[in-house]
Design an enzyme around this catalytic site. Structure first.
Site, short mmCIF file in Angstrom:
data_model
loop_
_atom_site.label_atom_id
_atom_site.label_comp_id
_atom_site.label_asym_id
_atom_site.label_seq_id
_atom_site.Cartn_x
_atom_site.Cartn_y
_atom_site.Cartn_z
N SER A 120 0.83 -1.22 0.00
CA SER A 120 0.00 0.00 0.00
C SER A 120 0.85 1.26 0.00
O SER A 120 1.72 1.42 0.86
CB SER A 120 -0.83 0.08 1.28
N HIS A 163 -4.31 0.26 -5.15
CA HIS A 163 -3.50 -0.85 -5.65
C HIS A 163 -3.64 -0.92 -7.17
O HIS A 163 -4.71 -1.23 -7.68
CB HIS A 163 -4.00 -2.19 -5.08
N HIS A 205 -5.45 -9.86 -2.38
CA HIS A 205 -5.61 -10.14 -0.96
C HIS A 205 -6.69 -11.19 -0.72
O HIS A 205 -7.69 -11.25 -1.42
CB HIS A 205 -6.00 -8.87 -0.20
N TYR A 222 -8.81 -11.14 1.62
CA TYR A 222 -10.09 -10.52 2.01
C TYR A 222 -10.92 -10.06 0.81
O TYR A 222 -12.08 -9.70 0.97
CB TYR A 222 -9.86 -9.35 2.98
N GLU A 223 -10.33 -10.07 -0.36
CA GLU A 223 -11.11 -9.72 -1.55
C GLU A 223 -12.03 -10.86 -1.96
O GLU A 223 -12.88 -10.68 -2.84
CB GLU A 223 -10.18 -9.34 -2.69
N ALA A 275 2.45 -2.40 4.04
CA ALA A 275 2.18 -1.46 5.12
C ALA A 275 1.60 -2.31 6.25
O ALA A 275 0.82 -3.23 6.00
CB ALA A 275 1.17 -0.42 4.67
N MET A 292 -2.22 -7.77 6.45
CA MET A 292 -3.24 -8.59 5.79
C MET A 292 -2.74 -9.26 4.51
O MET A 292 -3.55 -9.70 3.71
CB MET A 292 -4.45 -7.72 5.43
N SER A 293 -1.42 -9.31 4.32
CA SER A 293 -0.98 -9.77 2.99
C SER A 293 0.18 -10.75 2.96
O SER A 293 0.14 -11.73 2.21
CB SER A 293 -0.57 -8.54 2.16
N ASN A 308 1.03 2.78 10.89
CA ASN A 308 0.21 3.22 12.04
C ASN A 308 0.53 2.32 13.22
O ASN A 308 1.05 1.22 13.03
CB ASN A 308 -1.28 3.11 11.69
N HIS A 335 -7.86 3.66 6.11
CA HIS A 335 -7.00 3.24 5.01
C HIS A 335 -6.22 4.42 4.41
O HIS A 335 -5.06 4.27 4.02
CB HIS A 335 -7.87 2.56 3.93
N1 HPA Z 1 -3.60 -3.86 10.75
C1 HPA Z 1 -3.62 -4.67 9.68
N2 HPA Z 1 -3.14 -4.33 8.51
C2 HPA Z 1 -2.60 -3.11 8.38
C3 HPA Z 1 -2.54 -2.20 9.45
C4 HPA Z 1 -3.07 -2.61 10.70
O1 HPA Z 1 -3.05 -1.87 11.70
N3 HPA Z 1 -1.94 -1.08 8.98
C5 HPA Z 1 -1.65 -1.32 7.67
N4 HPA Z 1 -2.04 -2.54 7.31
#
Ligand code: HPA
Length: 274
Positions: A27, A58, A80, A82-83, A110, A208-209, A232, A244
């Site tokens: 990301s 993306h 991903h 989750y898609e 990220a 998540m990846s 973050n 996001h």
């Molecule tokens: N959690 C999961 N996936 C992420 C996060 C998070 O805090 N930040 C960026 N991708």
């Protein structure tokens, strides 16, 4: 013929380039592809049978070109879980790069930071992972031409390459954290209790990846490394709700340092076919 082989055939009909290194951009990190000497790009949607990503921010394409004199393929956009894709589809783009002949893989993402002293914009080299919260991409009939049924996972993020990354970061004055990456399915960010669990399990970042991709690449014998941009602090550690856009903006801010790090890493990789 399997979907993977169909995609490979479709790709070979359109691309005549042999990459030695694969790079997956997470990301907000997609602009790295603008810094290389591009030879050819191919949209995922032009590869027959290829799972196409739907997340905003993306892009979906392979970029072929050179970093220094090293031939690379960059994945600008990934697929991903989750898609809604099967895990087999999620890792198909990674396996496709394996079939193209990459020897090394650099996975980036990220991620949310779990360590109290982390700050958005920190870079973290992944030293190991917990992928137990998502299904293994190796479930199902094993394709012996890719790898063995019960692959060892004791050196997923190759230790020699980890040393190389440490040295490159040090030589370029880039501060680099290290830690374990924990993958959740997403697309929701974690609850504070899940974040506490991930911390308790020894994690330093959540995302998540990447873990399933690393697993599939390791299955194929590809030597890989992973770098997370801590965009973050994870839920509950951060005082504010996550979104996001913030994740992408934090990744954008650190992009120049990240790009420098990846460029310098690629330049010193020892490629057998060179
Ligand atoms: N959690 C999961 N996936 C992420 C996060 C998070 O805090 N930040 C960026 N991708």
């Amino acid at each position: 013929m399997s979907k993977l082989n169909d995609c490979y055939k479709s790709l070979l009909n359109q691309v005549n380039f042999k990459p030695a290194v694969g790079i997956v951009l997470g990301s907000g990190l997609g602009n790295f592809a603008d810094t290389i000497q591009v030879v050819q790009t191919i949209e995922y949607s032009n590869i027959e049978g290829f799972p196409v990503s739907t997340v905003s921010g993306h892009k979906g394409r392979y970029v072929f070109g050179y970093v220094g004199n090293i031939p690379v393929v960059i994945m600008q956009g990934r697929v991903h879980y989750y898609e809604g894709y099967s895990m087999e589809d999620v890792v198909l783009p990674i396996r496709l790069m394996g079939l193209m002949g990459i020897e090394n893989l650099i996975l980036t993402n990220a991620a949310g930071g779990l360590d109290e002293d982390m700050k958005p914009g920190d870079l973290m080299m992944i030293t190991d992972q917990i992928s137990s919260f998502v299904p293994s991409p190796l479930i199902g009939k094993n394709d012996d031409s890719l790898g063995t049924r019960f692959p060892d996972m004791s050196n997923i993020y190759n230790k020699d390459l980890q040393n190389l990354v440490r040295n490159v970061a040090y030589a370029n004055g880039i501060s680099l954290r290290e830690g374990v990456y924990v993958q959740f399915t997403g697309p929701n960010y974690e609850s504070p209790a899940e974040v506490r669990m991930a911390k308790m399990l020894g994690g330093s970042a959540v995302g998540m990846s990447t873990a399933c991709e690393a697993l599939a690449a390791n299955h194929m014998g590809i030597k890989l490394i992973g770098i997370s941009c801590i965009s973050n602090l994870a839920s509950g550690i951060s005082e504010t709700p996550l979104n996001h856009l913030e994740v992408k903006q934090a990744a954008d801010r650190v992009a120049p340092v990240f790009q420098k790090l990846v460029t310098e890493i690629v330049k010193v990789l020892k490629i057998n076919s060179n």
